[in-house]
Design a protein around this motif. Structure first.
Motif, mmCIF file in Angstrom:
data_model
loop_
_atom_site.group_PDB
_atom_site.id
_atom_site.type_symbol
_atom_site.label_atom_id
_atom_site.label_comp_id
_atom_site.label_asym_id
_atom_site.label_seq_id
_atom_site.Cartn_x
_atom_site.Cartn_y
_atom_site.Cartn_z
ATOM 1 N N TYR A 324 0.794 -1.145 0.031
ATOM 2 C CA TYR A 324 0.038 -0.100 -0.048
ATOM 3 C C TYR A 324 0.885 1.150 0.022
ATOM 4 N N LEU A 325 2.004 1.166 0.443
ATOM 5 C CA LEU A 325 3.156 2.288 0.379
ATOM 6 C C LEU A 325 3.541 2.617 -0.885
ATOM 7 N N LYS A 326 3.529 3.744 -1.453
ATOM 8 C CA LYS A 326 4.373 4.115 -2.746
ATOM 9 C C LYS A 326 5.092 5.265 -2.632
ATOM 10 N N CYS A 327 6.096 5.295 -3.357
ATOM 11 C CA CYS A 327 7.028 6.414 -3.380
ATOM 12 C C CYS A 327 6.427 7.450 -4.291
ATOM 13 N N PRO A 328 6.317 8.489 -4.178
ATOM 14 C CA PRO A 328 5.773 9.598 -5.047
ATOM 15 C C PRO A 328 6.861 10.100 -6.014
ATOM 16 N N GLU A 329 7.950 9.865 -5.941
ATOM 17 C CA GLU A 329 8.904 10.223 -7.029
ATOM 18 C C GLU A 329 9.090 9.213 -7.901
ATOM 19 N N CYS A 330 9.358 7.786 -7.727
ATOM 20 C CA CYS A 330 9.523 6.933 -8.853
ATOM 21 C C CYS A 330 8.403 6.289 -9.261
ATOM 22 N N GLY A 331 7.305 6.018 -8.290
ATOM 23 C CA GLY A 331 6.101 5.452 -8.342
ATOM 24 C C GLY A 331 6.023 3.831 -7.793
ATOM 25 N N GLY A 332 7.211 3.463 -7.524
ATOM 26 C CA GLY A 332 7.531 2.060 -6.983
ATOM 27 C C GLY A 332 6.783 1.837 -5.527
ATOM 28 N N ASN A 333 6.637 0.520 -5.231
ATOM 29 C CA ASN A 333 6.239 0.314 -3.885
ATOM 30 C C ASN A 333 7.378 0.241 -3.014
ATOM 31 N N LEU A 334 7.014 0.896 -1.488
ATOM 32 C CA LEU A 334 7.938 0.540 -0.540
ATOM 33 C C LEU A 334 8.114 -0.681 0.034
#
Length: 568
Positions: A324-334
């Motif tokens: 459910y957690l996403k990186c707003p910079e690259c769009g990948g999942n944490l």
């Protein structure tokens, strides 16, 4: 009386009976009992006292892969059968090529006498030159029946009448067998399966849980209710569930109350293998019967099925926020991690910063205990706003854009209904045209010209129908169900801990920003995107808790929460 009738025949006679829907099953003349009587009498008249019945009930003659028919062929090859009796040649099959091989090659090769009582065929009395033509007409009959059935199925399917039997959880409506009603006992098991899925369990885990509960699997349940279904019988124990069965139940849109027709198709009436139909070729009718699973829950489970995660390798423990957690910079999942020196410290981070690709310019990192506090706090604020200021909450959810989308949906639905009505009308016109041509009211040239015009119009309409269905599905996926979301939020008003089900029901995804130091304070910014409503910042109002989340890290750094600004 013929000489062959006077003397006693030697060997065993196979009396083959077959009946299917293609053969007018309601007709007494075609019933299995009537066929048996006719064949037994004919065999006795021909001098055969040693007889054996082979019966295929409810199986089409277009296929030669019939259980009893294949047993009879094997018995002939083994030399046990010297004659085959059938009521008529169509009982052997409605495939003139395969039946022709039997009558012209297979039976003569094995010295087997063929008697088709109603057709007056007896190979023991010489060849019948009309036998090949009779086989062709038998296949034409099957082809004609198939064509008419396709037209009827198309009309029923486009009218929203289910073309398939009810799935597990439903049963036929006693008042109108064309439609479905909920089967309370099975429906409760379906609801249990979806509850377990929302709690983060996979199909295999759910199947194990159902077995432990002692729930009957669908096949055993149908047997216990005296419901018969075609296909091979299950060899599983009654309470043993297959994970593929659970997976199928978790994907059936019918549980939302919808009817989905034309999921599969066959290329020819001779081919029984069903081919999956592209989604744009299916006919979807919403809210036809009572739902077992509400639409929001079903859609959430679909998203969970596409984001199954592997458990961390350290302790095999997972988190409710995995996926459910996403990186707003690259769009990948944490990714979920444990601190190698202290496994009690759990955190999420974006691997694209530390990897050689360096897609992210800074570290996107957040501790699990801090994240749990933030999410629980924001859910409390959202629930408080929904409870204390319900009208304002609804106004915030339903704006002008939602009204514009709804107007667009209504317009497209009206156009689709008109095209479907015209498509049904063309089917009826084509059917009447076909009947007029057969009866001689319309000559072949006129039939060809008119049918070509109808087919051309249907083809043009079909393209537009596909496009409209895709557009409507996209709009339907974006529609907000405010009432359902309100009810879900209120369930967690007094929640004290984060659970997998809470996250699954409320949250679509969470964006985690790098922690930044401002005026001597390290702030961690996050944006929560909720199901149905997206990113939403609860306004500061009286009775709504104020923000005050502070975490002392092991390095002595005070970490404060600050929500990311949402663009309006």
């Amino acid at each position: 009386m013929k000489q062959s009738d006077n003397k006693t025949a030697h060997g065993t006679a196979a009396l083959y009976c077959r009946l299917s829907r293609d053969d007018n099953m309601d007709s007494e003349s075609n019933s299995i009992q009537n066929q048996k009587k006719i064949l037994q009498r004919a065999a006795k008249d021909k001098g055969y006292t040693d007889t054996i019945f082979f019966v295929d009930d409810g199986i089409t003659g277009t296929t030669m892969k019939r259980p009893s028919f294949q047993k009879m062929i094997a018995a002939i090859e083994a030399g046990y059968i010297s004659a085959v009796f059938v009521k008529d040649l169509s009982r052997l099959g409605r495939n003139y090529i395969e039946v022709g091989k039997l009558t012209e090659e297979f039976f003569p090769l094995h010295d087997v006498r063929l008697v088709a009582v109603s057709d007056g065929v007896d190979s023991g009395e010489g060849e019948d030159d009309f036998t090949p033509f009779k086989n062709i007409m038998n296949e034409y009959y099957a082809k004609d029946i198939s064509k008419k059935r396709r037209i009827v199925n198309k009309m029923k399917g486009n009218a929203g009448i289910p073309l398939s039997p009810p799935p597990y959880g439903y049963m036929k409506n006693p008042d109108d067998p064309r439609f479905w009603v909920i089967d309370p006992e099975a429906a409760e098991v379906v609801r249990c399966i979806y509850r377990l899925a929302l709690e983060g369990n996979g199909p295999l885990q759910i199947a194990t849980a159902l077995g432990t509960m002692g729930a009957l699997n669908p096949s055993a349940y149908r047997t216990s209710k005296g419901i018969s279904k075609g296909g091979s019988k299950s060899t599983l124990e009654p309470t043993k569930w297959n994970h593929t069965t659970v997976k199928k139940i978790l994907t059936l849109q019918e549980y939302c109350g919808d009817v989905i027709n034309f999921k599969t198709y066959s290329k020819s009436y001779k081919m029984k293998r069903r081919i999956e139909n592209p989604e744009e070729n299916r006919a979807i009718f919403l809210n036809v019967h009572e739902p077992i699973i509400d639409r929001v829950t079903w859609e959430k489970v679909q998203s969970l099925q596409t984001t199954r995660r592997r458990l961390p390798t350290v302790t095999k423990e997972s988190s409710a926020f995995c996926g459910y957690l996403k990186c707003p910079e690259c769009g990948g999942n944490l990714t979920f991690h444990f601190n190698q020196g202290n496994h009690d410290i759990k955190f999420f981070s974006c691997n694209n910063h530390n990897s050689g690709l360096r897609k992210c310019s800074s570290t996107h990192y957040i501790r699990l205990d801090f994240l749990e506090q933030v999410v629980l706090y924001e859910i409390h604020r959202l629930a408080c706003f929904a409870n204390e200021y319900e009208n304002d909450f609804i106004k915030a959810m339903v704006g002008r854009s939602a009204k514009v989308a709804e107007n667009d949906r209504v317009r497209k639905k009206r156009e689709l209904d008109g095209l479907l009505a015209r498509d049904r009308e063309l089917d009826m016109l084509f059917e009447r045209l076909y009947e007029d041509n057969v009866s001689g009211k319309i000559d072949d040239a006129r039939f060809a010209k008119m049918s070509k015009r109808y087919e051309q119009e249907q083809g043009e309409n079909a393209g537009r129908i596909k496009a409209l269905r895709l557009e409507l599905k996209k709009l339907e996926d974006k529609r907000m169900d405010v009432d359902a979301f309100l009810e879900t939020v209120r369930r967690y008003t007094d929640a004290t801990t984060i659970t997998k089900r809470m996250v699954a029901e409320l949250i679509q995804y969470i964006e985690v920003y790098p922690a930044v130091k401002e005026d001597g304070i390290t702030n961690q910014r996050v944006t929560i995107h909720y199901n149905c409503i997206g990113a939403f910042e609860v306004p500061d109002r009286r009775k709504i808790p104020e923000r005050d989340i502070l975490l002392e890290t092991r390095k002595g750094v005070a970490l404060s929460y600050a929500p990311a600004q949402i663009a309006i």
